[in-house]
Enzyme design. Sequence first.
Site, PDB file in Angstrom:
ATOM      1  N   ARG A 163     -48.815 -46.465   1.715  1.00 56.64           N
ATOM      2  CA  ARG A 163     -48.018 -46.107   3.135  1.00 56.64           C
ATOM      3  C   ARG A 163     -48.840 -46.658   4.316  1.00 56.64           C
ATOM      4  O   ARG A 163     -48.691 -45.923   5.294  1.00 56.64           O
ATOM      5  CB  ARG A 163     -47.708 -44.676   2.960  1.00 56.64           C
ATOM      6  CG  ARG A 163     -47.073 -44.166   1.838  1.00 56.64           C
ATOM      7  CD  ARG A 163     -45.424 -44.860   1.929  1.00 56.64           C
ATOM      8  NE  ARG A 163     -44.484 -43.849   1.209  1.00 56.64           N
ATOM      9  CZ  ARG A 163     -44.501 -44.076  -0.227  1.00 56.64           C
ATOM     10  NH1 ARG A 163     -45.310 -44.954  -0.778  1.00 56.64           N
ATOM     11  NH2 ARG A 163     -43.674 -43.340  -0.811  1.00 56.64           N
ATOM     12  N   SER A 237     -40.166 -38.348   2.389  1.00 61.98           N
ATOM     13  CA  SER A 237     -41.570 -37.526   2.193  1.00 61.98           C
ATOM     14  C   SER A 237     -42.017 -37.309   3.794  1.00 61.98           C
ATOM     15  O   SER A 237     -42.004 -38.234   4.329  1.00 61.98           O
ATOM     16  CB  SER A 237     -42.404 -38.180   1.416  1.00 61.98           C
ATOM     17  OG  SER A 237     -42.115 -38.453   0.086  1.00 61.98           O
ATOM     18  N   GLU A 333     -46.257 -38.375   7.136  1.00 67.15           N
ATOM     19  CA  GLU A 333     -45.912 -39.773   6.817  1.00 67.15           C
ATOM     20  C   GLU A 333     -45.060 -40.501   7.862  1.00 67.15           C
ATOM     21  O   GLU A 333     -45.252 -41.700   8.423  1.00 67.15           O
ATOM     22  CB  GLU A 333     -45.372 -40.030   5.586  1.00 67.15           C
ATOM     23  CG  GLU A 333     -45.349 -41.193   4.949  1.00 67.15           C
ATOM     24  CD  GLU A 333     -44.176 -41.620   4.010  1.00 67.15           C
ATOM     25  OE1 GLU A 333     -43.702 -42.684   4.340  1.00 67.15           O
ATOM     26  OE2 GLU A 333     -43.760 -40.861   3.087  1.00 67.15           O
TER      27      GLU A 333
HETATM   28  N1  EPU Z   1     -43.804 -31.580  -7.155  1.00 65.22           N
HETATM   29  C1  EPU Z   1     -43.799 -30.301  -7.410  1.00 65.22           C
HETATM   30  N2  EPU Z   1     -42.859 -29.467  -6.583  1.00 65.22           N
HETATM   31  C2  EPU Z   1     -42.432 -30.331  -5.432  1.00 65.22           C
HETATM   32  C3  EPU Z   1     -42.281 -31.720  -5.488  1.00 65.22           C
HETATM   33  C4  EPU Z   1     -43.106 -32.340  -6.495  1.00 65.22           C
HETATM   34  O1  EPU Z   1     -44.171 -29.537  -8.346  1.00 65.22           O
HETATM   35  O2  EPU Z   1     -41.529 -29.470  -4.815  1.00 65.22           O
HETATM   36  C5  EPU Z   1     -44.601 -32.287  -8.379  1.00 65.22           C
HETATM   37  C6  EPU Z   1     -43.687 -33.180  -9.403  1.00 65.22           C
HETATM   38  O3  EPU Z   1     -43.135 -32.379 -10.525  1.00 65.22           O
HETATM   39  C7  EPU Z   1     -44.527 -34.135  -9.613  1.00 65.22           C
HETATM   40  C8  EPU Z   1     -45.397 -34.492  -8.654  1.00 65.22           C
HETATM   41  O4  EPU Z   1     -45.479 -33.255  -7.685  1.00 65.22           O
HETATM   42  O5  EPU Z   1     -45.316 -33.757 -10.850  1.00 65.22           O
HETATM   43  C9  EPU Z   1     -45.152 -35.924  -7.717  1.00 65.22           C
HETATM   44  O6  EPU Z   1     -43.720 -35.534  -7.405  1.00 65.22           O
HETATM   45  P1  EPU Z   1     -42.929 -36.796  -7.147  1.00 65.22           P
HETATM   46  O7  EPU Z   1     -42.820 -37.696  -8.634  1.00 65.22           O
HETATM   47  O8  EPU Z   1     -41.359 -36.483  -6.974  1.00 65.22           O
HETATM   48  O9  EPU Z   1     -43.318 -37.783  -6.040  1.00 65.22           O
HETATM   49  P2  EPU Z   1     -43.943 -37.404  -4.767  1.00 65.22           P
HETATM   50  O10 EPU Z   1     -45.574 -37.576  -4.865  1.00 65.22           O
HETATM   51  O11 EPU Z   1     -43.380 -35.951  -4.303  1.00 65.22           O
HETATM   52  C10 EPU Z   1     -43.924 -39.752  -3.864  1.00 65.22           C
HETATM   53  C11 EPU Z   1     -43.244 -40.569  -2.730  1.00 65.22           C
HETATM   54  C12 EPU Z   1     -42.067 -40.945  -2.806  1.00 65.22           C
HETATM   55  C13 EPU Z   1     -41.374 -41.548  -4.043  1.00 65.22           C
HETATM   56  C14 EPU Z   1     -41.863 -40.834  -5.344  1.00 65.22           C
HETATM   57  C15 EPU Z   1     -41.683 -41.430  -6.435  1.00 65.22           C
HETATM   58  C16 EPU Z   1     -45.058 -40.405  -1.094  1.00 65.22           C
HETATM   59  C17 EPU Z   1     -45.593 -39.460   0.120  1.00 65.22           C
HETATM   60  N3  EPU Z   1     -43.909 -40.337  -1.688  1.00 65.22           N
HETATM   61  O12 EPU Z   1     -43.480 -38.416  -4.125  1.00 65.22           O
HETATM   62  O13 EPU Z   1     -41.515 -41.590  -1.418  1.00 65.22           O
HETATM   63  O14 EPU Z   1     -40.257 -41.768  -4.026  1.00 65.22           O
HETATM   64  O15 EPU Z   1     -43.380 -40.556  -5.249  1.00 65.22           O
HETATM   65  O16 EPU Z   1     -42.596 -42.789  -6.434  1.00 65.22           O
HETATM   66  O17 EPU Z   1     -45.968 -41.276  -1.554  1.00 65.22           O
HETATM   67  C18 EPU Z   1     -41.213 -41.443   0.652  1.00 65.22           C
HETATM   68  O18 EPU Z   1     -42.122 -42.124   0.826  1.00 65.22           O
HETATM   69  O19 EPU Z   1     -40.257 -41.086   1.760  1.00 65.22           O
HETATM   70  C19 EPU Z   1     -40.658 -41.288  -0.638  1.00 65.22           C
HETATM   71  C20 EPU Z   1     -39.654 -40.419  -1.088  1.00 65.22           C
END
Ligand code: EPU
Length: 337
Positions: A163, A237, A333
């Site tokens: 990012r 995010s 972010e």
């Molecule tokens: N999780 C929870 N509770 C929540 C949210 C997440 O327990 O409320 C857990 C999920 O179950 C999972 C882990 O946290 O085990 C990661 O969650 P997720 O796969 O949804 O991805 P993220 O880390 O929350 C990142 C990116 C997203 C991107 C997804 C998929 C960042 C800041 N965000 O989210 O990007 O779509 O991975 O690759 O790196 C964005 O940048 O705006 C964005 C949406």
Amino acid sequence: MALQENISLRPYNTFGVDARARYFFSVTTPQRLMPAVEEAPGGSPLFVLGGGSNVLFTRDFEGLVLKNDIIGQVVIEDGPDMVRVRAGGGEDWHAFVKWCLQHRFYGLENLSLIPGTVGAAPVQNIGAYGVEVGERIEAVEAIDLESGESCCFPAGACDFAYRSSMFKHRCRNRFFITAVTFRLDRTARLVTSYADVRQALADRPAAAVTPQELSETICAIRRRKLPDPKEVANAGSFFKNPIVTRARYRELADRFPGLPAYPVDDQQVKIAAGWMIDHCGWKGRRVGACGVYPRQALVLVNYGGATGGDILALAEAVQASVAKVFDIRLEPEPLIL
Ligand code: EPU
């Protein structure tokens, strides 16, 4: 040339915040950029706006907002294995991804449905489901707002990281990105390793999955987890996933079993900020007109009428909880103005 004056930025940011710009100009060709900059009163701060999907306005902007509306895409080299495609900085990102898929140019499937523009993609090195755009960028063309000169940066000079890029940090606000050149494949090499994707495609033999199907799967996952800014205002995010040493992660995982982590390199891992926010009890909580999205705690939403200040105050409260429980400082972010 005629700059617009005292324009509401509400239609131009996906948080739906009603800040105003002192001056505003829609840049439709690179040639129109510098004359507009010269027309603003000397010393006016400049801000380059793409789709407005990664910015939080906490006050009126007392300068010139330059909206990137340079569109168009063209194939500049068509080889047997790869193609080079150049797209205007103001092109809608998802429309561009779809255009590539229609033409059988592969590599951007996992970045389907990300809001924003082509020109903003390299700034924060957009990434999702195991792919970052920097891996597919060959060069970024820009105009230096200080000198008015046109420049072209090969991907290796852009400092792409999680990012992050030189456009977001070292040279923040200095370059207006006019076009981006991508290197894409003729034969798809699909990335399906991310847990959500693997799960969604579990009953399909890997070899049978098409790039179109992968793109549709990604869209379905995003629609399930992330709010559509047209329905509920948000900027994706709100926090980055913090990067910590493996030793620190082991220590945290002992105290908080189940804390998800993804490898960055031999020494570091990225830990899930959404999980930590969720653990602190914020998921689905509403404070006035804004809140933490019920299906993904990493996303802050404006239910209607929240100011940038309201959203920032909520973000700070979330940061304070996570700092108290996990001793980790979450970094926002989006750009906060
Ligand atoms: N999780 C929870 N509770 C929540 C949210 C997440 O327990 O409320 C857990 C999920 O179950 C999972 C882990 O946290 O085990 C990661 O969650 P997720 O796969 O949804 O991805 P993220 O880390 O929350 C990142 C990116 C997203 C991107 C997804 C998929 C960042 C800041 N965000 O989210 O990007 O779509 O991975 O690759 O790196 C964005 O940048 O705006 C964005 C949406």
